[in-house]
Design a protein around this motif. Structure first.
Motif, mmCIF file in Angstrom:
data_model
loop_
_atom_site.group_PDB
_atom_site.id
_atom_site.type_symbol
_atom_site.label_atom_id
_atom_site.label_comp_id
_atom_site.label_asym_id
_atom_site.label_seq_id
_atom_site.Cartn_x
_atom_site.Cartn_y
_atom_site.Cartn_z
ATOM 1 N N ALA A 42 37.578 14.500 16.882
ATOM 2 C CA ALA A 42 38.897 14.224 16.309
ATOM 3 C C ALA A 42 39.618 13.146 17.114
ATOM 4 N N ASN A 43 40.723 12.700 16.565
ATOM 5 C CA ASN A 43 41.629 11.783 17.261
ATOM 6 C C ASN A 43 42.026 12.357 18.611
ATOM 7 N N GLY A 44 41.957 11.552 19.653
ATOM 8 C CA GLY A 44 42.424 12.021 20.952
ATOM 9 C C GLY A 44 41.439 12.891 21.702
ATOM 10 N N ALA A 45 40.208 12.991 21.185
ATOM 11 C CA ALA A 45 39.215 13.825 21.862
ATOM 12 C C ALA A 45 38.695 13.148 23.124
ATOM 13 N N GLY A 46 38.850 11.839 23.208
ATOM 14 C CA GLY A 46 38.398 11.116 24.405
ATOM 15 C C GLY A 46 37.226 10.189 24.145
ATOM 16 N N LYS A 47 36.937 9.920 22.879
ATOM 17 C CA LYS A 47 35.769 9.086 22.544
ATOM 18 C C LYS A 47 35.920 7.662 23.084
ATOM 19 N N THR A 48 37.061 7.058 22.766
ATOM 20 C CA THR A 48 37.291 5.675 23.222
ATOM 21 C C THR A 48 37.331 5.610 24.745
ATOM 22 N N THR A 49 37.965 6.618 25.353
ATOM 23 C CA THR A 49 38.046 6.656 26.812
ATOM 24 C C THR A 49 36.649 6.635 27.423
ATOM 25 N N ILE A 50 35.723 7.384 26.821
ATOM 26 C CA ILE A 50 34.353 7.418 27.361
ATOM 27 C C ILE A 50 33.724 6.028 27.297
ATOM 28 N N LEU A 51 33.872 5.357 26.163
ATOM 29 C CA LEU A 51 33.296 4.009 26.056
ATOM 30 C C LEU A 51 33.930 3.061 27.073
ATOM 31 N N HIS A 52 35.249 3.142 27.216
ATOM 32 C CA HIS A 52 35.929 2.261 28.169
ATOM 33 C C HIS A 52 35.477 2.552 29.598
ATOM 34 N N GLN A 90 35.134 8.198 13.683
ATOM 35 C CA GLN A 90 35.875 9.327 13.114
ATOM 36 C C GLN A 90 35.268 9.723 11.785
ATOM 37 N N ASN A 91 34.647 8.741 11.138
ATOM 38 C CA ASN A 91 33.969 9.001 9.882
ATOM 39 C C ASN A 91 32.634 9.678 10.204
ATOM 40 N N ALA A 92 32.714 11.001 10.466
ATOM 41 C CA ALA A 92 31.569 11.733 11.003
ATOM 42 C C ALA A 92 30.385 11.739 10.038
ATOM 43 N N LYS A 93 30.680 11.878 8.769
ATOM 44 C CA LYS A 93 29.614 11.981 7.783
ATOM 45 C C LYS A 93 28.763 10.708 7.787
ATOM 46 N N LYS A 94 29.444 9.583 7.738
ATOM 47 C CA LYS A 94 28.761 8.283 7.745
ATOM 48 C C LYS A 94 27.965 8.110 9.038
ATOM 49 N N ALA A 95 28.620 8.426 10.139
ATOM 50 C CA ALA A 95 27.982 8.224 11.436
ATOM 51 C C ALA A 95 26.718 9.082 11.540
ATOM 52 N N LEU A 96 26.832 10.356 11.143
ATOM 53 C CA LEU A 96 25.676 11.250 11.253
ATOM 54 C C LEU A 96 24.550 10.809 10.318
ATOM 55 N N SER A 97 24.922 10.172 9.206
ATOM 56 C CA SER A 97 23.888 9.785 8.242
ATOM 57 C C SER A 97 23.009 8.653 8.764
ATOM 58 N N ILE A 98 23.498 7.857 9.726
ATOM 59 C CA ILE A 98 22.628 6.794 10.231
ATOM 60 C C ILE A 98 22.136 7.067 11.660
ATOM 61 N N ALA A 99 22.662 8.132 12.294
ATOM 62 C CA ALA A 99 22.314 8.371 13.708
ATOM 63 C C ALA A 99 21.033 9.191 13.834
ATOM 64 N N ASN A 100 20.372 9.065 14.982
ATOM 65 C CA ASN A 100 19.259 9.949 15.305
ATOM 66 C C ASN A 100 19.785 11.246 15.908
#
Lengths: 292, 236
Positions: free
Chosen positions: B37-47, B194-204
């Motif tokens: 979700a928003n604010g979970a820390g995803k961007t922070t991890i990449l940075h 954030q678009n989890a469905k799309k992301a999961l559909s192309i990820a391993n």
């Protein structure tokens, strides 16, 4: 004197302001700080020439090169010692440090050379140019304008076409994204201080030549006026600094000639206030909306 | 061996702990999604990976290099490119100038023009608009520019932060197709979405992040069918 020669005087003083304003605006654009010690670098540059020519008897050209090199190094050293450790500090801390550096430079010069004004050697000796019946352009004014124009063209080409120049634009827009490109932001900031201080040395030469005397506080007034020029043009904008500087010089020159010498500074400062009331980002400045 | 490995990484903003001991791995050739979700820390991890934010503790290794001791500007020449959230293209520069800045660390001119050709092939629209000021491009075009700029350094791994943000559904599909292409041409991808469905559909594989912690991890297909995920992130 005719209106035209007053105008040319103004343009000449204005191009000195523009040279100084470039240093303010470039440093602001890239390091996002106001380097209030910038004006004093001009004074140090002028004293370097004075020392080389009047005390050591060196050749004019060597003195000028020496002054540019000394100021360039001084700019880099000031940034490294005083500003770099404050990269993450609040803007107010950096501002106060800059004022501290300004006083430091003034007092070092005061300590070495004393407080009295020194005559500045006549370095620029270009014959006056006579155009038509009653328009005479002094050689100094002409030389100042030509050199300033050449410097501005070189600087613009450098920023537009060189790899370092484009890295400077990138850093001024978005430091983080610039780092992701592999740009060493600290190096770019150092280069910016070097260029700004080198230009200040040249401005110091012109300024001292125009007025004929230098003292430890000689840099304060042109410094503050160039800062106003930078703000007037839109701080962070290079064409803005050029325009602001020249505009300021012309307004000041014409006020001195036609209104009152004593009031000329007041007029200049009032214009700044009026322009900022109507266009807070300056003449060529962009309206920046802060993103949260 | 993992190409990129995070071990117990903690990141703080002042006194607030934004990332609370995250461990994850990306193997060569994979597409790994990091969702949450928003604010979970995803961007922070990449940075933190690319050095824009310092970590408080933990370990980040990339091909055996300790990234926590590497300044941000040295990371791109190690073979890692980052497409930041919000695109962050240089607005005042042209498309071509932006792309060239992507190859800032590359000295070899022939290599730069080769990369440029490849990027133009993948994004013909960038070629058409090469002399246009980046700030005047549409959102989708800016996203393409940000991706093209990252590809200019011929990275081994590319980190993408919310590439579909603010784009129309049609463009979202296009962007995800391009990510698949980038992956099939041999570049490893770590994708934050954030678009989890799309992301999961192309990820391993995928990691699910909830307020600074990994709450779930596994095969992307399995996560797509996971009831808890469906409820929380897929809106089903």
């Amino acid at each position: 004197m005719s209106f035209l020669s007053q105008l040319i005087n103004g343009l000449s003083v204005g191009s000195i302001y523009a040279l100084i304003a470039l240093g303010y605006t470039m440093v602001y654009g890239i390091a996002k700080m106001l380097n209030f010690a910038h004006g004093d670098v001009i004074m140090v540059g002028a004293y370097t020439i004075f020392t080389a020519v009047s005390m050591l008897g060196l050749d004019y050209w060597i003195a000028i090169i020496l002054s540019v090199v000394f100021c360039t190094v001084l700019g880099i050293v000031i940034e490294k010692i005083a500003y770099k450790p404050l990269r993450k500090a609040s803007p107010l801390t950096v501002l106060i440090t800059a004022i501290g550096v300004s006083y430091l430079l003034q007092n070092i010069v005061l300590l070495i050379y004393g407080s009295h004004q020194r005559p500045f050697p006549k370095i620029i000796s270009v014959k006056s140019i006579k155009i038509g019946e009653n328009l005479v352009i002094s050689g100094e004014a002409f030389f100042t304008m030509v050199i300033t124009i050449v410097i501005m063209i070189i600087l613009t080409l450098f920023i537009k076409n060189s790899k370092t120049g484009r890295a400077m634009v990138a850093v001024s827009e978005d430091k983080g994204a610039a780092e992701l490109m592999g740009i060493n932001v600290n190096r770019i900031i150092s280069i910016t201080f070097a260029i700004g201080s080198g230009l200040a040395a040249i401005a110091g030469l012109f300024f001292a030549s125009t007025y004929g005397f230098i003292g430890p506080y000689s840099g304060a007034m042109p410094g503050i006026k160039a800062f106003i020029a930078a703000v007037l043009g839109g701080i962070g904008s290079i064409p803005g600094a050029m325009l602001g500087g020249i505009l300021l010089g012309v307004v000041e020159g014409l006020s001195k000639a036609y209104i009152s010498t004593e009031l000329s500074d007041a007029i200049v400062f009032s214009i700044l206030i009026v322009i900022l009331l109507f266009k807070p980002s300056g003449l060529l400045g962009k309206n920046v909306t802060e993103k949260v | 061996m993992a190409m990129l490995k995070l071990e117990n990484v903690e990141v703080c903003y002042g006194v607030i702990k934004a990332v609370k001991g995250v461990s994850l791995e990306v193997n060569q050739g994979e597409v790994v999604a990091l969702i949450g979700a928003n604010g979970a820390g995803k961007t922070t991890i990449l940075h933190t990976i690319t050095g824009l934010i310092p970590a408080k503790s933990g370990k980040i290794e990339f091909n055996g290099h300790n990234l926590l001791k590497t300044p941000a500007h040295k990371i791109v020449s190690m073979g890692m490119a980052h497409v930041p959230e919000g695109r962050r293209v240089f607005q005042g520069l042209t498309v071509l100038e932006n792309l060239k800045l992507g190859a800032y660390t590359i000295k070899n001119k022939a290599q730069i023009s080769e990369s440029l050709e490849r990027v133009y092939q993948r994004f013909p629209r960038l070629k058409e608009r090469r002399n246009q000021i980046a700030g005047t491009l549409s959102g989708g075009e800016q996203q393409m520019l940000a991706m093209g700029r990252a590809l200019m350094s011929s990275p081994k791994i590319i980190l993408m932060d919310e590439p579909s943000m603010g784009l129309s559904p049609l463009l979202v599909n296009e962007i995800f197709d391009i990510i698949k292409e980038i992956s099939s041409s041999g570049t490893t991808v770590l994708l934050v979405e954030q678009n989890a469905k799309k992301a999961l559909s192309i990820a391993n594989r995928a990691y699910v992040l909830g307020t600074g912690r990994i709450t779930l991890e596994g095969n992307a297909q399995e996560l797509l069918n996971n009831e808890a995920i469906k409820k929380a992130y897929l809106g089903e």
